[in-house]
Design a protein around this motif. Structure first.
Motif, PDB file in Angstrom:
ATOM      1  N   ARG A  10      45.717  37.982  37.143  1.00 25.91           N
ATOM      2  CA  ARG A  10      44.489  38.771  37.081  1.00 25.91           C
ATOM      3  C   ARG A  10      44.209  39.438  38.422  1.00 25.91           C
ATOM      4  O   ARG A  10      44.607  38.933  39.474  1.00 25.91           O
ATOM      5  CB  ARG A  10      43.312  37.907  36.651  1.00 25.91           C
ATOM      6  CG  ARG A  10      42.988  36.776  37.594  1.00 25.91           C
ATOM      7  CD  ARG A  10      41.885  35.921  37.041  1.00 25.91           C
ATOM      8  NE  ARG A  10      41.574  34.849  37.980  1.00 25.91           N
ATOM      9  CZ  ARG A  10      40.682  33.923  37.759  1.00 25.91           C
ATOM     10  NH1 ARG A  10      39.998  33.920  36.649  1.00 25.91           N
ATOM     11  NH2 ARG A  10      40.448  32.998  38.655  1.00 25.91           N
ATOM     12  N   TYR A  11      43.521  40.551  38.332  1.00 24.76           N
ATOM     13  CA  TYR A  11      43.090  41.226  39.556  1.00 24.76           C
ATOM     14  C   TYR A  11      41.840  42.034  39.268  1.00 24.76           C
ATOM     15  O   TYR A  11      41.502  42.316  38.122  1.00 24.76           O
ATOM     16  CB  TYR A  11      44.195  42.101  40.156  1.00 24.76           C
ATOM     17  CG  TYR A  11      44.716  43.213  39.281  1.00 24.76           C
ATOM     18  CD1 TYR A  11      44.024  44.421  39.144  1.00 24.76           C
ATOM     19  CD2 TYR A  11      45.929  43.087  38.627  1.00 24.76           C
ATOM     20  CE1 TYR A  11      44.525  45.450  38.366  1.00 24.76           C
ATOM     21  CE2 TYR A  11      46.440  44.110  37.850  1.00 24.76           C
ATOM     22  CZ  TYR A  11      45.732  45.293  37.725  1.00 24.76           C
ATOM     23  OH  TYR A  11      46.235  46.305  36.954  1.00 24.76           O
ATOM     24  N   GLY A  12      41.158  42.387  40.348  1.00 18.54           N
ATOM     25  CA  GLY A  12      39.947  43.184  40.237  1.00 18.54           C
ATOM     26  C   GLY A  12      39.064  43.008  41.453  1.00 18.54           C
ATOM     27  O   GLY A  12      39.322  42.181  42.322  1.00 18.54           O
ATOM     28  N   GLY A  13      38.009  43.793  41.477  1.00 15.62           N
ATOM     29  CA  GLY A  13      37.060  43.702  42.572  1.00 15.62           C
ATOM     30  C   GLY A  13      36.314  42.384  42.519  1.00 15.62           C
ATOM     31  O   GLY A  13      36.155  41.769  41.465  1.00 15.62           O
ATOM     32  N   MET A  55      33.295  44.828  38.821  1.00 13.51           N
ATOM     33  CA  MET A  55      33.357  43.760  39.786  1.00 13.51           C
ATOM     34  C   MET A  55      33.099  42.431  39.097  1.00 13.51           C
ATOM     35  O   MET A  55      32.323  42.353  38.161  1.00 13.51           O
ATOM     36  CB  MET A  55      32.333  43.970  40.886  1.00 13.51           C
ATOM     37  CG  MET A  55      32.589  45.204  41.724  1.00 13.51           C
ATOM     38  SD  MET A  55      31.450  45.250  43.086  1.00 13.51           S
ATOM     39  CE  MET A  55      32.569  44.853  44.373  1.00 13.51           C
ATOM     40  N   LEU A  56      33.719  41.400  39.575  1.00 12.85           N
ATOM     41  CA  LEU A  56      33.489  40.071  39.044  1.00 12.85           C
ATOM     42  C   LEU A  56      32.192  39.531  39.604  1.00 12.85           C
ATOM     43  O   LEU A  56      31.937  39.631  40.791  1.00 12.85           O
ATOM     44  CB  LEU A  56      34.631  39.136  39.422  1.00 12.85           C
ATOM     45  CG  LEU A  56      35.992  39.491  38.874  1.00 12.85           C
ATOM     46  CD1 LEU A  56      37.033  38.562  39.481  1.00 12.85           C
ATOM     47  CD2 LEU A  56      36.010  39.358  37.384  1.00 12.85           C
ATOM     48  N   LYS A  57      31.376  38.970  38.773  1.00 17.45           N
ATOM     49  CA  LYS A  57      30.139  38.369  39.242  1.00 17.45           C
ATOM     50  C   LYS A  57      30.425  36.967  39.730  1.00 17.45           C
ATOM     51  O   LYS A  57      31.355  36.314  39.284  1.00 17.45           O
ATOM     52  CB  LYS A  57      29.116  38.325  38.105  1.00 17.45           C
ATOM     53  CG  LYS A  57      28.714  39.700  37.652  1.00 17.45           C
ATOM     54  CD  LYS A  57      27.714  39.589  36.545  1.00 17.45           C
ATOM     55  CE  LYS A  57      27.352  40.969  36.052  1.00 17.45           C
ATOM     56  NZ  LYS A  57      26.446  40.911  34.925  1.00 17.45           N
ATOM     57  N   PRO A 107      38.347  45.579  50.253  1.00 17.57           N
ATOM     58  CA  PRO A 107      37.714  45.978  48.992  1.00 17.57           C
ATOM     59  C   PRO A 107      38.017  47.405  48.544  1.00 17.57           C
ATOM     60  O   PRO A 107      38.256  47.646  47.369  1.00 17.57           O
ATOM     61  CB  PRO A 107      36.222  45.799  49.240  1.00 17.57           C
ATOM     62  CG  PRO A 107      36.064  45.220  50.575  1.00 17.57           C
ATOM     63  CD  PRO A 107      37.390  45.113  51.235  1.00 17.57           C
ATOM     64  N   SER A 108      38.026  48.346  49.466  1.00 13.63           N
ATOM     65  CA  SER A 108      38.227  49.735  49.054  1.00 13.63           C
ATOM     66  C   SER A 108      39.681  50.039  48.700  1.00 13.63           C
ATOM     67  O   SER A 108      39.962  51.029  48.037  1.00 13.63           O
ATOM     68  CB  SER A 108      37.745  50.688  50.149  1.00 13.63           C
ATOM     69  OG  SER A 108      38.520  50.511  51.315  1.00 13.63           O
ATOM     70  N   SER A 109      40.615  49.177  49.091  1.00 10.55           N
ATOM     71  CA  SER A 109      42.030  49.442  48.831  1.00 10.55           C
ATOM     72  C   SER A 109      42.385  49.362  47.354  1.00 10.55           C
ATOM     73  O   SER A 109      43.387  49.920  46.923  1.00 10.55           O
ATOM     74  CB  SER A 109      42.907  48.486  49.632  1.00 10.55           C
ATOM     75  OG  SER A 109      42.664  47.154  49.227  1.00 10.55           O
ATOM     76  N   GLY A 110      41.579  48.679  46.556  1.00  8.95           N
ATOM     77  CA  GLY A 110      41.837  48.589  45.118  1.00  8.95           C
ATOM     78  C   GLY A 110      40.653  49.042  44.292  1.00  8.95           C
ATOM     79  O   GLY A 110      40.598  48.767  43.091  1.00  8.95           O
ATOM     80  N   GLY A 111      39.716  49.734  44.920  1.00 11.31           N
ATOM     81  CA  GLY A 111      38.497  50.151  44.234  1.00 11.31           C
ATOM     82  C   GLY A 111      38.729  51.059  43.040  1.00 11.31           C
ATOM     83  O   GLY A 111      37.904  51.110  42.126  1.00 11.31           O
ATOM     84  N   PRO A 147      49.526  48.264  38.068  1.00 12.57           N
ATOM     85  CA  PRO A 147      49.162  49.113  39.208  1.00 12.57           C
ATOM     86  C   PRO A 147      48.849  48.324  40.485  1.00 12.57           C
ATOM     87  O   PRO A 147      49.257  48.727  41.572  1.00 12.57           O
ATOM     88  CB  PRO A 147      47.918  49.859  38.717  1.00 12.57           C
ATOM     89  CG  PRO A 147      48.012  49.838  37.229  1.00 12.57           C
ATOM     90  CD  PRO A 147      48.703  48.552  36.889  1.00 12.57           C
ATOM     91  N   ALA A 148      48.173  47.212  40.369  1.00 19.22           N
ATOM     92  CA  ALA A 148      47.814  46.429  41.561  1.00 19.22           C
ATOM     93  C   ALA A 148      49.056  45.823  42.213  1.00 19.22           C
ATOM     94  O   ALA A 148      49.184  45.830  43.440  1.00 19.22           O
ATOM     95  CB  ALA A 148      46.815  45.338  41.205  1.00 19.22           C
TER      96      ALA A 148
END
Length: 190
Positions: A101-104, A1-3, A139-143, A169-170
């Protein structure tokens, strides 16, 4: 996860705020100042002027951020880079790149899965400036997806960069999905 410390600044812009160029900018006397005036700088795109240029691009095309998909966002950002090349003081070229970029993401009790395409410009020795569009998904869709970031400098051509985005993938998962929210982002990438 990004802080939360990785985010220099987020700006959420509503369609009403985009139509009102004076939103958020105030003179020393407390009077509204158009963002185009408040954002002007002598060295080409600064953080605010880059953001202002993106807002203008969205306004000219009558884009409603709330309806954007990842496919549309990528096409829109590529179009913006083509029609609005960066320029330094005196019109000389400045470094210009796209960052995908992508991520939680989590900040306090707010969480989501972010997918964004940002434009990074710099004036050589100065700090890089970023502005772009970020889509936020549940949030859970890309967890299960690992965070990812790439720039146009990582690829031999812009076409190869775009193909890398489309194969990610995203992007494959969210390319045509409507996000929970969409926003214009500006700030530093760390």
């Amino acid at each position: 996860m990004l802080k939360s410390t990785t985010l220099a600044a987020l700006l959420i812009v509503s369609p009403a705020a985009m139509a009102d160029e004076s939103a958020g900018a105030v003179s020393e006397a407390g009077r509204p100042v158009p963002l185009s005036v408040a954002a002007a700088d002598a060295g080409g795109f600064g953080s605010r002027s880059l953001l202002t240029a993106l807002e203008g691009h969205l306004r000219q095309r009558h884009i409603d951020l709330d309806t954007l998909t990842a496919e549309q966002m990528v096409d829109l950002m590529l179009d913006w880079v083509r029609v609005a090349p960066p320029g330094g003081a005196g019109g000389e070229p400045t470094p210009d790149a796209l960052v995908f970029r992508y991520g939680g993401w989590s900040e306090g009790c707010a969480t989501g899965f972010r997918l964004g395409l940002l434009r990074r410009t710099g004036t050589g020795d100065g700090p890089a400036q970023l502005a772009g569009i970020t889509l936020m998904f549940e949030p859970s869709s890309g967890g299960d997806l690992a965070p990812f970031s790439t720039t146009t400098a990582d690829w031999p051509t812009v076409a190869a960069f775009v193909e890398a985005i489309r194969r990610s993938p995203a992007y494959r998962r969210f390319g045509t999905e409507k996000p929970m929210s969409a926003f214009i982002e500006r700030g530093g990438l760390r």
